[in-house]
Design an enzyme around this catalytic site. Structure first.
Site, PDB file in Angstrom:
ATOM      1  N   ASP A 149       0.771  -1.163   0.061  1.00 16.42           N
ATOM      2  CA  ASP A 149      -0.197   0.038  -0.063  1.00 16.42           C
ATOM      3  C   ASP A 149       0.688   1.076   0.107  1.00 16.42           C
ATOM      4  OD1 ASP A 149       0.806  -0.837   2.559  1.00 16.42           O
ATOM      5  OD2 ASP A 149      -0.586   0.742   3.478  1.00 16.42           O
ATOM      6  N   GLU A 182       0.001  -1.280   5.645  1.00 17.56           N
ATOM      7  CA  GLU A 182       1.310  -0.883   6.268  1.00 17.56           C
ATOM      8  C   GLU A 182       1.001   0.499   6.990  1.00 17.56           C
ATOM      9  OE1 GLU A 182       5.180   1.053   7.591  1.00 17.56           O
ATOM     10  OE2 GLU A 182       3.807   1.528   5.878  1.00 17.56           O
ATOM     11  N   ASP A 215      12.617  -0.524   3.439  1.00 15.48           N
ATOM     12  CA  ASP A 215      11.354   0.543   3.576  1.00 15.48           C
ATOM     13  C   ASP A 215      11.958   1.727   4.399  1.00 15.48           C
ATOM     14  OD1 ASP A 215       8.941   1.613   3.565  1.00 15.48           O
ATOM     15  OD2 ASP A 215       8.108   0.628   5.114  1.00 15.48           O
TER      16      ASP A 215
END
Length: 487
Positions: free
Chosen positions: A79, A146, A170
Site C-alpha cells: 500500500d 502498512e 522500507d
C-alpha cells in the site's frame, strides 16, 4: 506514463516501479495490487500464495551454486499513502500515479509518488524476475495496510515464513542501515454536542490554512514543520477569547501518518466586530508566518467572508473546552532518545480534526521506541481530551523494533557498504514505524535489517525519489544477495 521513467537506470528496477505505480493501491483497498502481485508471481512460474490476511508470498529457489546459503526474506509493503494538493484533480481509486523526471529526482504531478514503499517492492520484483542475479533461496513477503494499521505484519502467523534473514527495504536515506524503529498507537477522541442556533446579526467566515509542507509524521516530526490543525486552533482560540467567535465546522488534516498540511473552518462572529476581527486575525497570521518563515515559507491563511452565515454552531461552553484541549494536546517531539544521538524517542501527530453537526473527532498517532513512553504520551493526550468530556480510544498499538547490534546480517552489510562507497554507513534506529518489530514477535530468531534508497517528502505531494540513489541501492542489494552466509 512517460517513457522517460522506464529508460532510467537500473531499468529492471524502474520498469517494475512503473508497472506497480500503474495499479491503484490505497491502504485498506489493496485488492487490485494483490491480484497484480499474484499474477506477477504466477507468470514467472514461482510458488505464489496469499496468507489469511492477504499478504502475498512468492518463493524463488536459489540460483546454481547458492543452494547452501541461508534462505532470505525480502520484504516490502504494497500500500501507499494517498495525498494530493487541493488543486490537483486526481482519483487514487482509479488512476495510476503520473510520474516525471526532475533532474536527479522522480516526482509525481500533485500527488504522493508511492516510492514509499514502491521502490522496495519494485526491487524485489526485479530480483524475482531476473535470470542472471545470483541469490540464495528467496521468500518475497509483500504485506498489506502498512500505512494505516500494520495490519499485514500484525496478522502474519508464525510458521508461514521459512527464511532465516529478513531484508526490509522500507527506509529512506541511502547512507543508513536501520536496526531499530519506533512503535505506535492511534489515539482517537470523540464527543457529541447539541448545536446552537446562530444568533441574529452574525457574519460568517471561512478560514483556510494551507501551503504547508506536510510530511511523514515519524521521519519529519523533528523538523519544526507547521501542523495545520494546531495553527488553526491558535486562530480559533484568539477569535473566541476576543470576539466571541463560534465554530460551525472544521475539516483539518487527513491521514494519521501525515503531518496535516491544510485545515478549513467555518465560523461566525457578531457583525459589530467584523472589521476588528479581520484586523486582529491578520496580526496573528503575520506572527505565525514569522515563526514559521524558515520551515514553512509558503504558509497561507485565507479569510473569506461568507454570503450566508452558517445556521448552527458549537455552543460556547463546549467550544471553550475544545480549543483549550487542542491547545493542551501535545504535538511534535515529546522526548529525545537518551541512547541514540539525534533520535526522536517519543512524539505525537495531531493528524485529523473533524467538527460539525454535533460531532467531534480528533485523530492522533503517537510513536515511541520505548513502550512505556508511548503510553505516557497517549495518556497525556487522553487526559487533555477527557477533561473536555471526550471519549478517548487507544487502538492499533504495535511494538517498536529493539536494536540488535550483534546482528550477523549487520556485520555483513557494513563492510559491503564501506567497500562500495568508501565510507561507513550510519547504523541507526529510526522514528518511523517499520514492520520488523512486529514480524519479530512471531519470528523471534529471524535476523532482520532495513535499508533503502533516498526518498524525500514521503507522505506528502512533495515525495520524490533520487535516481542516483536508486542506482547505489540496487548495486548494494545485488552484492548483499551474492554474499549471504552459508547455512
Amino acid at each position: 506514463m512517460s517513457q522517460e521513467i522506464r529508460n532510467l537506470e537500473p531499468k529492471a528496477l524502474w520498469n517494475k516501479f512503473a508497472d506497480l505505480n500503474a495499479v491503484p493501491r490505497p491502504s485498506k483497498k489493496e485488492d487490485r495490487v494483490i491480484e497484480f502481485m499474484k499474477n506477477f508471481g504466477e507468470s514467472l512460474g514461482l510458488e505464489t500464495f496469499e496468507d489469511e490476511i492477504r499478504n502475498v508470498i512468492i518463493r524463488k529457489p536459489a540460483t546454481a551454486g547458492m543452494e547452501n546459503r541461508k534462505a532470505i526474506v525480502l520484504q516490502g509493503h504494497l500500500d501507499m499513502v494517498h495525498q494530493k494538493n487541493s488543486d490537483t484533480v486526481f482519483d487514487f481509486d482509479t488512476q495510476g500515479i503520473d510520474m516525471y523526471v526532475d533532474g536527479d529526482w522522480v516526482r509525481a504531478r500533485g500527488t504522493t509518488l508511492g516510492a514509499d514503499n514502491g521502490l522496495g517492492v519494485a526491487a524485489i520484483m526485479a530480483i524475482l524476475e531476473s535470470t542472471d542475479i545470483p541469490h540464495p533461496a528467496i521468500e518475497a513477503l509483500f504485506t498489506i495496510d502498512e500505512e494505516t494499521g500494520m495490519t499485514g505484519a500484525l496478522n502474519l502467523k508464525g510458521g508461514v515464513l521459512q527464511g532465516e534473514i529478513l531484508l526490509n527495504m522500507d527506509t529512506e536515506e541511502d547512507d543508513e542501515i536501520d536496526i531499530g524503529c519506533a512503535g505506535g498507537i492511534d489515539v482517537t477522541a470523540t464527543a457529541e454536542y447539541d448545536e446552537d442556533e446562530t444568533p441574529e446579526g452574525s457574519v460568517g467566515y471561512k478560514i483556510t490554512v494551507k501551503g504547508l509542507n506536510g510530511g511523514h509524521s515519524g521521519m519529519d516530526i523533528h523538523k519544526g514543520l507547521g501542523n495545520a490543525n494546531k495553527i488553526m486552533n491558535r486562530l480559533l482560540f484568539d477569535g473566541f477569547d476576543n470576539f466571541g467567535l463560534q465554530i460551525s465546522e472544521i475539516i483539518g488534516g487527513s491521514l494519521r501518518n501525515a503531518i496535516p498540511r491544510e485545515s478549513t473552518a467555518k465560523v461566525i462572529i457578531a457583525g459589530v466586530y467584523d472589521e476588528a476581527f479581520v484586523f486582529d486575525m491578520q496580526q496573528i497570521v503575520n506572527e505565525i508566518k514569522t515563526e514559521f518563515s524558515t520551515t514553512e515559507p509558503n504558509l497561507e491563511v485565507v479569510f473569506e467572508k461568507m454570503d450566508v452565515a452558517p445556521a448552527k454552531v458549537m455552543p460556547s461552553i463546549a467550544q471553550f473546552y475544545f480549543v483549550r484541549a487542542m491547545y493542551t494536546a501535545h504535538n511534535g517531539v515529546y522526548r529525545m532518545s537518551a541512547d541514540f544521538d539525534n533520535l526522536v524517542e517519543t512524539s505525537n501527530n495531531i493528524a485529523k480534526v473533524i467538527l460539525g453537526k454535533g460531532q467531534l473527532t480528533v485523530q492522533c498517532l503517537t510513536r515511541s521506541s520505548v513502550e512505556t513512553s508511548k503510553f505516557d504520551m497517549a495518556n497525556a493526550l487522553r487526559s487533555a481530551f477527557e477533561l473536555m468530556g471526550c471519549e478517548v480510544e487507544f487502538s492499533g498499538s504495535y511494538p517498536g523494533w529493539t536494536p540488535n547490534s550483534e546482528s550477523e546480517i549487520l556485520d555483513l552489510l557494513v563492510p559491503i557498504y564501506e567497500k562500495q562507497n568508501g565510507e561507513k554507513p550510519k547504523v541507526v534506529a529510526c522514528h518511523a514505524g517499520l514492520e520488523c518489530g512486529i514480524l519479530g514477535t512471531n519470528y523471534p530468531d529471524m535476523d532482520m535489517i532495513s535499508f533503502g534508497p533516498t526518498i524525500h517528502g514521503a507522505h506528502s505531494p512533495d515525495e520524490r525519489a533520487s535516481i542516483s540513489s536508486s542506482q547505489k541501492f540496487w548495486k548494494f542489494v545485488l552484492e548483499i544477495l551474492a554474499n549471504i552466509p552459508v547455512k
